[in-house]
Design a protein around this motif. Structure first.
Motif, mmCIF file in Angstrom:
data_model
loop_
_atom_site.group_PDB
_atom_site.id
_atom_site.type_symbol
_atom_site.label_atom_id
_atom_site.label_comp_id
_atom_site.label_asym_id
_atom_site.label_seq_id
_atom_site.Cartn_x
_atom_site.Cartn_y
_atom_site.Cartn_z
ATOM 1 N N TRP A 24 -30.505 17.394 36.810
ATOM 2 C CA TRP A 24 -29.065 17.250 37.012
ATOM 3 C C TRP A 24 -28.608 15.904 36.466
ATOM 4 O O TRP A 24 -29.220 14.880 36.735
ATOM 5 N N VAL A 25 -27.529 15.928 35.706
ATOM 6 C CA VAL A 25 -26.970 14.719 35.100
ATOM 7 C C VAL A 25 -25.633 14.425 35.759
ATOM 8 O O VAL A 25 -24.791 15.330 35.896
ATOM 9 N N ASP A 26 -25.414 13.193 36.163
ATOM 10 C CA ASP A 26 -24.132 12.789 36.735
ATOM 11 C C ASP A 26 -23.078 12.880 35.632
ATOM 12 O O ASP A 26 -23.237 12.291 34.562
ATOM 13 N N LEU A 29 -21.892 13.332 29.294
ATOM 14 C CA LEU A 29 -21.298 14.658 29.168
ATOM 15 C C LEU A 29 -22.232 15.533 28.339
ATOM 16 O O LEU A 29 -22.950 15.036 27.475
ATOM 17 N N PRO A 30 -22.223 16.847 28.590
ATOM 18 C CA PRO A 30 -23.114 17.737 27.838
ATOM 19 C C PRO A 30 -22.654 17.910 26.392
ATOM 20 O O PRO A 30 -21.514 17.579 26.049
ATOM 21 N N PHE A 53 -18.880 22.864 28.147
ATOM 22 C CA PHE A 53 -18.106 21.650 27.950
ATOM 23 C C PHE A 53 -17.467 21.704 26.568
ATOM 24 O O PHE A 53 -18.063 22.200 25.612
ATOM 25 N N THR A 54 -16.242 21.206 26.466
ATOM 26 C CA THR A 54 -15.584 21.129 25.168
ATOM 27 C C THR A 54 -14.807 19.820 25.056
ATOM 28 O O THR A 54 -14.287 19.314 26.053
ATOM 29 N N TRP A 110 -24.074 18.171 36.066
ATOM 30 C CA TRP A 110 -24.321 19.338 35.224
ATOM 31 C C TRP A 110 -25.790 19.362 34.826
ATOM 32 O O TRP A 110 -26.482 18.349 34.886
ATOM 33 N N CYS A 111 -26.268 20.549 34.452
ATOM 34 C CA CYS A 111 -27.621 20.682 33.928
ATOM 35 C C CYS A 111 -27.638 21.806 32.902
ATOM 36 O O CYS A 111 -26.767 22.675 32.900
#
Length: 94
Positions: free
Chosen positions: A11-13, A18-19, A47-48, A85-86
């Motif tokens: 999991w990324v804060d 951002l992905p 994500f965009t 997000w992951c």
């Protein structure tokens, strides 16, 4: 008995990174129900860098879920914003 496969995800804060654009991810968000009860949920999304709404509004750096709900990070949006997000884990191979 079916085989059980265990996998871990990282999991990324969302405030730290951002992905990649357009890549399917799992987004974690938190919010509060109308009765005041807090909740956390994970949703499939992508994500965009730029999302165009039907009314012509352009939303930058956002997450879009499968219901086309546009979300920002929790620090930008507050309730219902993406906290972490992951990437989706790899599916098992036969």
């Amino acid at each position: 008995m079916p085989e059980t496969i265990k996998q871990q995800v990282e999991w990324v804060d969302a405030d730290d990174a951002l992905p990649p654009e357009g890549v399917g991810i799992i987004g974690a968000l938190r919010g509060v129900y109308p009765d005041g009860t807090p909740f956390r949920v994970s949703l499939s999304m992508y994500f965009t860098k730029e999302h165009h709404l039907e009314d012509g509004t352009v939303v930058a750096d956002c997450f879009v879920d499968s219901d086309r709900v546009v979300r920002k990070t929790y620090s930008e949006q507050g309730s219902d914003g993406v906290t972490h997000w992951c990437r989706w884990p790899e599916p098992p191979t036969p």
